[in-house]
Design an enzyme around this catalytic site. Structure first.
Site, PDB file in Angstrom:
ATOM      1  N   ASN A 117      68.094  -7.884  57.811  1.00 53.02           N
ATOM      2  CA  ASN A 117      66.688  -7.549  57.525  1.00 53.02           C
ATOM      3  C   ASN A 117      65.928  -8.835  57.222  1.00 53.02           C
ATOM      4  O   ASN A 117      66.496  -9.917  57.226  1.00 53.02           O
ATOM      5  CB  ASN A 117      66.602  -6.534  56.371  1.00 53.02           C
TER       6      ASN A 117
ATOM      7  N   ASP B 241      71.616  -0.655  54.066  1.00 48.09           N
ATOM      8  CA  ASP B 241      72.071   0.668  53.624  1.00 48.09           C
ATOM      9  C   ASP B 241      73.303   1.132  54.397  1.00 48.09           C
ATOM     10  O   ASP B 241      74.102   1.893  53.890  1.00 48.09           O
ATOM     11  CB  ASP B 241      70.939   1.691  53.803  1.00 48.09           C
TER      12      ASP B 241
ATOM     13  N   PRO C   1      78.237   0.694  50.080  1.00 52.49           N
ATOM     14  CA  PRO C   1      78.199   1.026  48.643  1.00 52.49           C
ATOM     15  C   PRO C   1      76.856   0.644  48.057  1.00 52.49           C
ATOM     16  O   PRO C   1      76.227  -0.312  48.526  1.00 52.49           O
ATOM     17  CB  PRO C   1      79.316   0.154  48.048  1.00 52.49           C
ATOM     18  N   ASP C   2      76.392   1.405  47.068  1.00 50.17           N
ATOM     19  CA  ASP C   2      75.160   1.039  46.362  1.00 50.17           C
ATOM     20  C   ASP C   2      75.556   0.165  45.176  1.00 50.17           C
ATOM     21  O   ASP C   2      76.136   0.653  44.199  1.00 50.17           O
ATOM     22  CB  ASP C   2      74.404   2.294  45.908  1.00 50.17           C
TER      23      ASP C   2
ATOM     24  N   LYS D  26      64.179   6.175  42.189  1.00 46.86           N
ATOM     25  CA  LYS D  26      65.293   5.211  42.145  1.00 46.86           C
ATOM     26  C   LYS D  26      65.722   4.919  40.711  1.00 46.86           C
ATOM     27  O   LYS D  26      66.905   4.743  40.424  1.00 46.86           O
ATOM     28  CB  LYS D  26      64.859   3.897  42.799  1.00 46.86           C
TER      29      LYS D  26
HETATM   30  O1  C5P Z   1      67.907   2.401  47.818  1.00 43.00           O
HETATM   31  P1  C5P Z   1      67.186   1.121  47.954  1.00 43.00           P
HETATM   32  O2  C5P Z   1      67.858   0.164  48.901  1.00 43.00           O
HETATM   33  O3  C5P Z   1      65.757   1.218  48.296  1.00 43.00           O
HETATM   34  O4  C5P Z   1      67.243   0.513  46.479  1.00 43.00           O
HETATM   35  C1  C5P Z   1      66.748  -0.731  46.166  1.00 43.00           C
HETATM   36  C2  C5P Z   1      67.455  -1.310  45.000  1.00 43.00           C
HETATM   37  O5  C5P Z   1      68.846  -1.028  45.049  1.00 43.00           O
HETATM   38  C3  C5P Z   1      67.384  -2.823  45.002  1.00 43.00           C
HETATM   39  O6  C5P Z   1      67.431  -3.240  43.675  1.00 43.00           O
HETATM   40  C4  C5P Z   1      68.624  -3.217  45.774  1.00 43.00           C
HETATM   41  O7  C5P Z   1      69.033  -4.535  45.458  1.00 43.00           O
HETATM   42  C5  C5P Z   1      69.606  -2.186  45.296  1.00 43.00           C
HETATM   43  N1  C5P Z   1      70.621  -1.822  46.295  1.00 43.00           N
HETATM   44  C6  C5P Z   1      71.927  -2.165  46.058  1.00 43.00           C
HETATM   45  N2  C5P Z   1      72.889  -1.778  46.958  1.00 43.00           N
HETATM   46  C7  C5P Z   1      72.563  -1.096  48.059  1.00 43.00           C
HETATM   47  C8  C5P Z   1      71.221  -0.749  48.302  1.00 43.00           C
HETATM   48  C9  C5P Z   1      70.271  -1.140  47.395  1.00 43.00           C
HETATM   49  O8  C5P Z   1      72.231  -2.803  45.058  1.00 43.00           O
HETATM   50  N3  C5P Z   1      73.487  -0.747  48.913  1.00 43.00           N
END
Ligand code: C5P
Length: 420
Positions: free
Chosen positions: A230, A298, A326-327, A360
Site C-alpha cells: 500500500n 489486511d 493477524p490483527d 475500531k
Molecule cells: O482494521 P484497520 O486496518 O483499519 O485498523 C487500523 C489499525 O489497526 C491501525 O492502528 C493498524 O496499525 C492496526 N492494524 C494492525 N494489524 C492489522 C491491521 C491493522 O495492527 N492486521
C-alpha cells in the site's frame, strides 16, 4: 498550528521562562519578515529584551517603526551610521545579547555567515559575536534545496550554529515545498531550549518507559518478485517513534519496507510481512505504550508461489486466493497481563471516518484511535501533513492540519501526560 494572533498552546505552556534574557534579532529580507513581528511579541510577553537589526532588504518588507514599536527598543540597520556607532557599536550590540536569532534567515545572509562576509550591520554583528546563534531560514523552495544553501547550512551547523528548519507548504511564490519560516511559537520554543532549558523531568517525562511503534506498509508476497503493498510512507509512524524518544522513552520501532531513514536513538526492527511484524511486536513486550501506525495489509496470498508466476499466451490470468492477516493491534491489546498500559491505534479511512474509528476503538480494545482521512484529495497518504482526531472513551478531540512531525510531538506529549 499557531495563529498570528491570540494565545497558542505553546504560549500558554511557556511561563515567562525568558524573563531578563536578551535576544538580538536579525531580520533579513523576505516575505516572511512580517512573522518577526509575532516572534518579538511572544518574546516580549515573556519579559525577554529584544533588540532588532534589519538588513536593507528587510526594510522593504517590514518597517523599522513596527519592529521598534513591538520591541520597545531602537532598531539598528546602518553599519556606518555615526549615531548608531556612538550609541551602540556592532560589537556592543552582540555583547549585550544572550543569543542572536536570525529570523527570517535568507539564503543571502546564510551565505554571508558561511563566508564570513561583513558588508552590512547584520552580517558584521553575526561575524563579531561570540554568543550562541540560532537561524530560522525562509526562502523559495528551490533556493532552499540548492546544494549551495544546503552546504552553507551544514557548515554553519558544524560551527555550532543552531538551525530551526523551515516547514513545508504553499509559499508566497505559488510553489509548494520546504522553505516556509518555522512558526514563531516553534522558534520561541527553540529559543527557550537554548536560553532556559527545562529540567530533565519536564524534558524527558518518558524516561524509564518503553514504547513500541509500528510504521509503514507491509509487503505480502505473491511470488519471489511480486507482492501486495500500500501507499504508506512510514513518515507518521517514524515521526512518532522519534518524538517518543525525544521525551526520553526507550523506543522499539517495528517498520515495514519504507524509504524514510531510521530515526536516531531508536531500536528499529525491519520486517516485510504482517506476520513478521506481529512476531517483532510480541518479542518487544513488555512495553508501557504501543502505537500502531503501520498500514498492515489486511490479507495475504494463501499460497505464495515458489517460482515467478509466468504469463502464458492463451492462458487465463491467475486468481489469487487471499486469507486474513493477524490483527497486530488487537492481538497486543488482548495480551492479558502483558497488555501495554496504553494502546493507540490508527484509523486511516476514506469514508465514515468517525464511525469507523469508534468501532475500531471497541473492536480492537484500543485506548485511543488516531483517526485520519486518507482520501486522495487530502494528500495525507505519503504527504508531509496530517489532520487527525483522537477518539477515545472520553470523546473526540479534533486537531487542526499540521506537519506530521508536529502531530507526533503532540501525541508524544499526550502519551506522556496519560502515563503520568
Ligand atoms: O482494521 P484497520 O486496518 O483499519 O485498523 C487500523 C489499525 O489497526 C491501525 O492502528 C493498524 O496499525 C492496526 N492494524 C494492525 N494489524 C492489522 C491491521 C491493522 O495492527 N492486521
Amino acid at each position: 498550528m499557531t495563529s498570528a494572533v491570540g494565545t497558542s498552546a505553546a504560549e500558554t505552556l511557556a511561563t515567562a521562562t525568558l524573563a531578563g534574557k536578551r535576544v538580538l534579532l536579525v531580520v533579513s529580507g523576505g516575505i516572511a519578515a512580517y512573522k518577526a513581528l509575532e516572534l518579538i511579541r511572544l518574546l516580549r510577553k515573556q519579559g525577554c529584551g529584544v533588540t532588532c537589526v534589519m538588513t536593507r532588504h528587510a526594510e522593504r518588507f517590514v518597517t523599522p517603526l513596527s519592529l521598534q514599536a513591538l520591541s520597545e527598543s531602537k532598531v539598528y540597520a546602518d553599519l556606518f551610521s555615526l549615531t548608531d556607532e556612538s550609541e551602540m557599536g556592532h560589537i556592543q550590540l552582540s555583547r549585550a545579547a544572550d543569543l542572536l536569532v536570525v529570523a527570517p534567515a535568507s539564503a543571502d545572509i546564510l551565505a554571508k555567515m558561511t563566508a564570513g562576509l561583513a558588508d552590512d550591520l547584520a552580517s558584521t554583528v553575526l561575524l563579531a559575536t561570540d554568543k550562541p546563534v540560532l537561524v530560522a531560514p525562509a526562502m523559495n523552495v528551490r533556493m532552499w534545496l540548492h546544494p549551495a544553501t544546503q552546504a552553507n547550512l551544514s557548515l554553519l551547523r558544524q560551527r555550532g550554529v543552531r538551525v530551526i528548519d523551515p516547514t513545508e507548504g504553499a509559499m508566497a511564490c505559488n510553489e509548494f515545498g520546504p522553505g516556509r519560516l518555522a512558526e514563531p511559537a516553534d522558534i520561541l520554543t527553540a529559543i527557550e531550549g537554548i536560553l532556559a532549558p527545562a529540567p530533565a523531568s519536564v524534558r524527558t517525562p518518558l524516561a524509564g518507559r518503553h514504547a513500541l511503534v509500528t510504521s509503514g506498509p507491509t509487503h505480502e508476497p505473491i511470488d519471489p518478485v511480486r507482492y501486495i503493498a500500500n501507499r504508506s510512507s512510514g513518515r507518521q509512524g517514524h515521526a512518532i517513534a522519534a518524538a517518543l524518544a525525544a521525551l526520553g522513552a526507550r523506543v522499539t520501532l517495528v517498520s515495514g519496507p519504507v524509504s524514510v531513514p531510521d530515526p536516531a536513538g531508536v531500536t528499529v526492527r525491519h520486517v516485510e510481512t504482517a506476520r513478521e511484524m506481529l512476531d517483532a511486536c510480541q518479542t518487544a513486550l513488555p512495553v508501557d505504550v504501543a502505537v500502531f501506525a503501520a498500514a498492515v495489509a489486511d490479507w495475504r496470498v494463501e499460497q505464495e508461489s515458489a517460482g515467478k508466476i509466468k504469463k502464458q499466451p492463451g492462458v487465463e490470468p491467475p486468481s489469487l486466493r487471499l486469507v486474513p492477516n493477524p490483527d497486530i493491534l488487537a492481538a497486543i491489546a488482548a495480551a492479558g497481563p502483558a497488555r501495554p498500559a496504553l494502546v493507540v491505534g490508527f484509523a486511516a479511512e476514506t469514508d465514515d471516518l468517525m464511525a469507523n474509528a469508534q468501532s475500531k476503538l471497541r473492536r480492537k480494545n484500543a485506548d485511543w484511535i488516531v483517526a485520519n482521512d486518507v482520501s486522495p484529495a487530502t494528500g495525507i497518504m505519503g504527504g508531509a501533513q496530517n489532520v487527525v482526531s483522537i477518539v477515545s472513551a472520553a470523546g473526540i478531540e479534533e486537531w487542526p492540519r499540521m506537519d506530521k512531525d508536529e502531530v507526533a510531538r503532540r501525541l508524544a506529549q499526550r502519551i506522556a501526560a496519560s502515563l503520568g
